[in-house]
Design an enzyme around this catalytic site. Structure first.
Site, PDB file in Angstrom:
ATOM      1  N   TYR A 109       0.863  -1.194   0.000  1.00 36.56           N
ATOM      2  CA  TYR A 109       0.000   0.000   0.000  1.00 36.56           C
ATOM      3  C   TYR A 109       0.890   1.231   0.000  1.00 36.56           C
ATOM      4  CZ  TYR A 109      -3.040   3.734   1.669  1.00 36.56           C
ATOM      5  OH  TYR A 109      -3.727   4.917   1.774  1.00 36.56           O
ATOM      6  N   GLU A 197      -4.079   7.384  -3.460  1.00 35.98           N
ATOM      7  CA  GLU A 197      -3.762   6.042  -2.960  1.00 35.98           C
ATOM      8  C   GLU A 197      -3.473   5.083  -4.102  1.00 35.98           C
ATOM      9  OE1 GLU A 197      -6.246   4.978   1.060  1.00 35.98           O
ATOM     10  OE2 GLU A 197      -7.317   4.771  -0.815  1.00 35.98           O
TER      11      GLU A 197
END
Length: 394
Positions: A109, A197
């Site tokens: 991530y 993101e």
């Protein structure tokens, strides 16, 4: 302003962030062309909507053969997705992203947002990608690294090294990962993002590091600097009311109650909603017409409130600081006559030229009650909404 995944990927590509080849289709024909153009024997197809949880909702599918690609595209284009994020109304996917599948060895991530307490941008990295980052933060906070960086969009070399080490990248991955981190920080600042993101960022079986998904939200206040991104705005992902409000520069959010609210100033609008709730009613919307509302803006505000069939009464709460109460009164009367409003309207005016505003209402012979203070106004609106069963306006 939220962007679709494919739009976020187009933006990120410009900042040197690698990703599998993809195309976007709005029809079965386009899906066939993409499959042919990218020489796809297999593909991942994802609906393009402004909401997370697409996989769980059945909006992400895998095509095992070239022939399956248009068939799956057909089922996904026009699909309505309903989950916690979309609310009961759901959102409809007009487009589908068709991407080359990759063999995933590991998921990571990486993201950036503004740390509001410290008032700096921060980069967030975790070697645990693919799931909700909130979940990782809750269960294993040690697996999350937060690094503040400057408004020039640059990370120091020691910060980059620290992230690379934290992610467990070595050799060619360390080099590729460092470039992705740099690109992400630069993209975050240069697009005036409020959130960026990449989840998951993956290491493929061949050792490449690629962005498989991307989420990008831009600060609305900075859109005047971002004309290219502004042109990516997709009105189909908001309700027709929200799209109309955006066009007239009104801040509108639909709620589930039956008292329409029109207020100037966001804080006052929040307080108005609270007082309606306290008086035993429920607001149908948040609508801030802003400090310098014109007669036209007020009329458009009414149009938007009335397009919600749940509305049984309307509460107008205006504090005339910059505003002139008489202008507002004229706007309300103009809208009420033009749109044949038969719903009860309660108006609370205070401030500049308030006497003239109240006089105009009294002499109008419309179903409008005025109140001196907000508490009384809210009580009147709640009473009116309970006594009025459904719409009677045209």
């Amino acid at each position: 302003m939220n962007l679709h995944e494919y739009q976020a990927k187009i933006v990120l590509k410009k900042f040197g962030i690698p990703m599998p080849d993809f195309g976007v289709a709005e029809s079965v024909e386009e899906a066939k062309k993409i499959a042919h153009g990218l020489h796809l024997q297999q593909a991942v197809l994802k609906i393009q909507v402004h909401a997370g949880g697409r996989g769980k909702a059945g909006g992400v599918k895998f095509a095992k053969t070239a022939d399956e690609i248009p068939l799956i595209a057909k089922t996904l284009i026009g699909m309505k997705m309903v989950n916690q994020q979309t609310g009961p109304e759901g959102v409809v996917a007009k487009k589908v992203l068709i991407s080359k599948p990759v063999d995933i060895a590991k998921e990571y991530y990486i993201g950036a947002l503004i740390d509001r307490e410290k008032a700096v941008p921060i980069l967030i990295a975790s070697p645990e990608g693919g799931m909700e980052i909130e979940e990782v933060a809750h269960k294993s906070p040690e697996k999350i690294l937060k690094i503040p960086f400057g408004f020039d969009g640059k990370l120091r070399s020691y910060q980059i090294l620290r992230i690379v080490k934290f992610m467990g990248w070595t050799g060619p991955q360390a080099k590729a990962g460092a470039e992705i981190i740099k690109g992400l920080a630069k993209a975050f600042i240069e697009t005036d993002a409020s959130l960026l993101e990449i989840n998951p960022l993956v290491k493929t079986a061949e050792g490449e590091i690629l962005a498989l998904d991307a989420k990008l939200s831009i600060d609305d206040n900075a859109l005047f600097r971002q004309s290219e991104i502004m042109s990516m705005y997709d009105a189909t992902q908001s309700s027709s009311q929200e799209a109309a409000a955006k066009e007239f520069d009104l801040a509108y959010i639909a709620m589930h109650g039956d008292i329409g609210c029109m207020v100037n100033g966001a804080g006052l609008a929040m307080a108005t909603m609270d007082i309606i709730q306290l008086s035993g009613g429920a607001p149908a919307n948040f609508l801030d017409v802003g400090g310098g509302a014109t007669k036209e803006k007020v009329a458009e505000g009414f149009r938007i409130i009335l397009s919600d069939p749940k509305v049984k009464a309307i509460l107008v709460n205006i504090f005339g600081g910059i505003m002139n109460c008489a202008t507002i009164a004229l706007g309300v009367l103009h809208a009420a006559k033009e749109q044949h409003i038969n719903l009860p309207i309660v108006v609370r005016l205070e401030g500049t030229n308030v006497e003239e505003g109240r006089r105009l209402f009294k002499e109008s012979h419309l179903k409008i009650s005025t109140a001196e203070d907000l508490k009384t106004a809210a009580e009147l609106a709640v009473k009116a909404s309970k006594g009025n069963h459904g719409h009677s306006h045209q």
